[in-house]
Scaffold this active site. Structure first.
Site, mmCIF file in Angstrom:
data_model
loop_
_atom_site.group_PDB
_atom_site.id
_atom_site.type_symbol
_atom_site.label_atom_id
_atom_site.label_comp_id
_atom_site.label_asym_id
_atom_site.label_seq_id
_atom_site.Cartn_x
_atom_site.Cartn_y
_atom_site.Cartn_z
ATOM 1 N NE ARG A 167 -2.648 1.137 3.599
ATOM 2 C CZ ARG A 167 -3.552 1.227 4.589
ATOM 3 N NH1 ARG A 167 -4.843 1.340 4.291
ATOM 4 N NH2 ARG A 167 -3.176 1.168 5.844
ATOM 5 C CG ASP A 449 -4.156 2.545 11.196
ATOM 6 O OD1 ASP A 449 -5.126 3.212 11.606
ATOM 7 O OD2 ASP A 449 -4.232 1.776 10.223
#
Length: 537
Positions: A167, A449
C-alpha cells in the site's frame, strides 16, 4: 547529500548502506517520469476534492452520479479474473514495512500480507527507503533479521508464505526528500514507482505479480489516474498490461457512491474493494463536519450495526460480486492482552464475532493486525466459506439508497467524558509515536494507526464546533477540551514520549472548533522532515 545523476532529480535525504541499491539512477528516472506525466492530474484531482467540499458546505448533498449511471446499470461488464495468489484471500494481515514485522507477517499463516507504507508507517526517510529494501528482499525470499538479543528471524522453511501486496501513500501526500524539477515528488508515485521498478519482474518470477492496495480515493477519476499509471509503468518495463492488480479501499464517503465506477476504471487491473471502516468513519465526520446533523457519538458506539456502516458494507459486497471481484472485510484492531486471561478472552471473542459477521454477510476475506488473530479469522472463514471466495453470493436482495449511506443515526449512542478523554489520549499517544517514527501503535489493547487517530481528532473538532453535550449535560467547549488535553498529557511520561509537547501542540490546534487540517499526516509531516534533516547534520 546523496548525489543523483538523474537530470532534474534531487535526493535530499541521507542515504546509508544498501539504501543506495534502491535509489539507483534507473529507479529514480522511472519515478521521475511517472511524476512528470501524472503529477499535474494529481493536483487537479486534489483541487476537485476541495471544490466538492465547498459545494457540500453550501448545501449540496451526495448522491450516485447521473453521468455514470450507464456504468452502474450495465450488468454485462466484469473486471479481470483473480490473479495468481489472489484467488483465496480469506485472511489478510497488515502492518508496517520494518524488517521483523514483514517476516512475521509473511510467516503468519494469512493468505496475503499488505505491507503498508501508508497509515501504519510513519513516513521518515529511513522508514520509507529501508521499507523498499525489505520489500525487495521479501519478494526474492532472502529477507532475514537478527534482533539485538541475537534472535534470528527468517522465512518459513516450507515456503508457505503470504502473497505480498503493497500500500503506497495516498494522493494527498508528497515526499519532501525527493524533488523532481524543484517540486516535491508525489508520495504515491514515489512508493509505487520504487516498488514496481525493483520488483515487478521478480514477483512474476516468484509466481504472483506486482499487487497493490490503493488508499484514500474519493472519486472514480482518482482510480482512472492509478490505472493510467499502471499502464505506463507496465509499458516502460515491457510487462503485459493487466499484470498489476489493485484493491481499492473504500474509505471515503464520496467513494461509496462510486464503487461500480471505481471498479470499471481499474477493471483490467482490479482486485476488488475493501471496507476500510475506520477511515470511512473519519471521512463521514470530515465531509460533514460543518453540519450538526452528522454529529457522531463516542467512537466505541459507532459499530458496524450503525445504519450508514451497514449500508456501505452491503452495497460493497453486492457491487464487487456483480463484477466478479473480491469484497474484503475490515480490520480487527484487537491485540492479545497479556496477564489478563479474562480480558484477553473477551477481546478474542469480539474478533471471532466480527469475522463471523463478515463471512456470513458475503465477504471474501478479512483483515487482522496481529499474527495471533490469524487462526481465529481463518477458523470463521474456513467454517463458513468452503470455497476460495463467495462471488456466487450476489446479494441481489440488497437495495441501498443515498439516504441509507448518509443515515448516521446511531441508536443508543452517547457522547461521554470518557469518550472525550479516550479520543484525546489516543490522539496524543499516537501522534507522539508517529512523530518519533512509529506508525503502528498498541494503545488500550488495540492496534492503532493513523485512521483511528483521525477519528479521534475529528470527533473532538466536531463536538467542540457544535457545542455538543456529553451524556451528563456538559457542553464541550474549547476550554473544556483544552483542560482534558492538559490532564491527559500530564498522565504521560515525557521520557517515553519525547515528541509529546509537539503532539500536544498539534492536537491542541485541532480541538478549538475553528482550524481543521485535511489530514493529521500532512499536519505533522514537516516536523518529521525537520527531524530527518537534523539527522543529516
Amino acid at each position: 547529500m546523496f548525489q543523483s545523476s538523474v537530470s532534474g532529480v534531487q535526493v535530499l535525504g541521507r542515504v546509508v548502506g544498501k539504501q543506495a541499491e534502491i535509489l539507483t539512477p534507473e529507479a529514480l528516472g522511472f519515478v521521475a517520469k511517472l511524476h512528470r506525466l501524472f503529477n499535474p492530474t494529481r493536483k487537479q484531482l486534489l483541487a476537485a476534492r476541495d471544490e466538492q467540499y465547498r459545494r457540500i458546505q453550501s448545501g449540496a448533498s451526495l448522491d450516485f452520479l447521473p453521468e455514470t449511471a450507464h456504468i452502474r446499470n450495465d450488468a454485462t461488464w466484469r473486471a479481470a479474473r483473480p490473479a495468481p495468489g489472489l484467488v483465496d484471500r480469506r485472511v489478510e494481515i497488515t502492518g508496517p514495512v520494518d524488517r521483523k514485522m514483514v517476516i512475521n507477517a509473511l510467516n503468519s499463516g494469512a493468505r496475503t500480507f499488505m505491507a503498508d507504507f501508508e497509515d501504519s508507517s510513519a513516513p521518515t526517510w529511513f522508514n520509507l527507503v529501508d521499507g523498499q529494501l525489505n520489500m525487495r528482499d521479501a519478494v526474492r525470499r532472502t529477507i532475514s533479521f537478527t534482533s539485538p538479543q541475537g534472535k534470528v528471524y527468517s522465512l518459513r522453511a516450507d515456503g508457505k508464505i503470504a502473497t505480498l501486496l503493497v500500500r503506497p501513500r495516498g494522493w494527498h501526500m508528497e515526499e519532501a526528500h525527493v524533488l523532481v524539477d524543484g517540486e516535491r515528488c508525489s508520495a504515491s508515485i514515489f512508493d509505487f514507482g520504487l516498488y514496481f521498478f525493483h520488483n515487478a519482474r521478480a514477483t512474476l518470477a516468484a509466481g504472483f505479480g506486482p499487487y497493490f492496495y490503493l488508499p484514500k480515493m474519493e472519486s472514480y477519476l482518482e482510480a482512472r489516474l492509478w490505472n493510467d499509471i499502471f499502464n505506463v509503468a507496465q509499458d516502460e518495463l515491457a510487462i503485459p498490461r493487466g499484470t498489476v492488480r489493485g484493491t481499492v479501499l473504500i474509505e471515503t464517503i464520496t467513494a461509496a457512491f462510486q464503487m461500480d465506477e471505481i471498479i470499471y476504471e481499474l477493471r483490467e487491473h482490479s482486485a476488488g474493494l475493501n471496507c476500510g471502516r475506520w477511515d470511512y468513519i473519519f471521512s463521514v465526520i470530515k465531509k460533514f463536519r460543518h453540519d450538526p446533523r452528522y454529529i457522531l457519538p463516542d467512537r466505541a458506539d459507532v459499530t458496524m450495526k450503525a445504519p450508514f456502516m451497514d449500508a456501505y458494507v452491503r452495497l460493497l459486497i453486492k457491487t464487487c460480486h456483480r463484477r466478479g471481484v473480491h469484497a474484503m472485510g475490515g480490520m480487527a484492531a484487537q491485540i492479545p492482552i497479556k496477564g489478563d486471561a479474562k480480558a484477553n478472552q473477551a477481546a478474542m471473542d469480539k474478533v471471532r464475532a466480527d469475522k463471523r459477521r463478515e463471512v456470513l454477510a458475503g465477504h471474501d476475506g478479512t483483515w487482522v493486525a496481529h499474527p495471533a488473530l490469524v487462526p481465529i479469522a481463518l477458523d470463521e472463514f474456513d467454517c463458513n466459506m468452503p470455497s476460495p471466495n463467495q462471488f456466487h453470493v450476489r446479494r441481489e436482495d440488497v437495495v441501498v439508497t443515498a439516504a441509507d449511506l448518509l443515515n448516521t443515526n446511531v441508536a443508543g449512542g452517547k457522547i461521554t467524558e470518557g469518550g472525550v478523554r479516550d479520543n484525546i489520549s489516543v490522539g496524543l499517544i499516537y501522534m507522539a509515536n508517529w512523530l518519533a517514527g512509529s506508525g503502528c501503535v498498541p494503545i488500550h489493547n488495540l492496534m492503532e494507526d493513523a485512521a483511528t487517530a483521525e477519528i479521534s481528532r475529528s470527533q473532538l473538532y466536531q463536538w467542540v464546533r457544535h457545542g455538543a453535550r456529553t451524556a451528563d449535560g456538559t457542553v464541550i467547549t474549547p476550554e473544556y477540551a483544552a483542560r482534558i488535553l492538559r490532564e491527559e498529557a500530564a498522565k504521560l511520561d515525557r521520557k517515553s514520549y519525547p515528541a509529546l509537547d509537539l503532539a500536544v501542540d498539534r492536537m491542541g490546534s485541532q480541538i478549538t472548533g475553528t482550524r481543521y487540517d485535511d489530514f493529521l499526516t500532512t499536519l505533522c509531516y514537516d516536523a518529521i522532515v525537520k527531524t530527518d534533516d537534523a539527522a543529516k547534520l
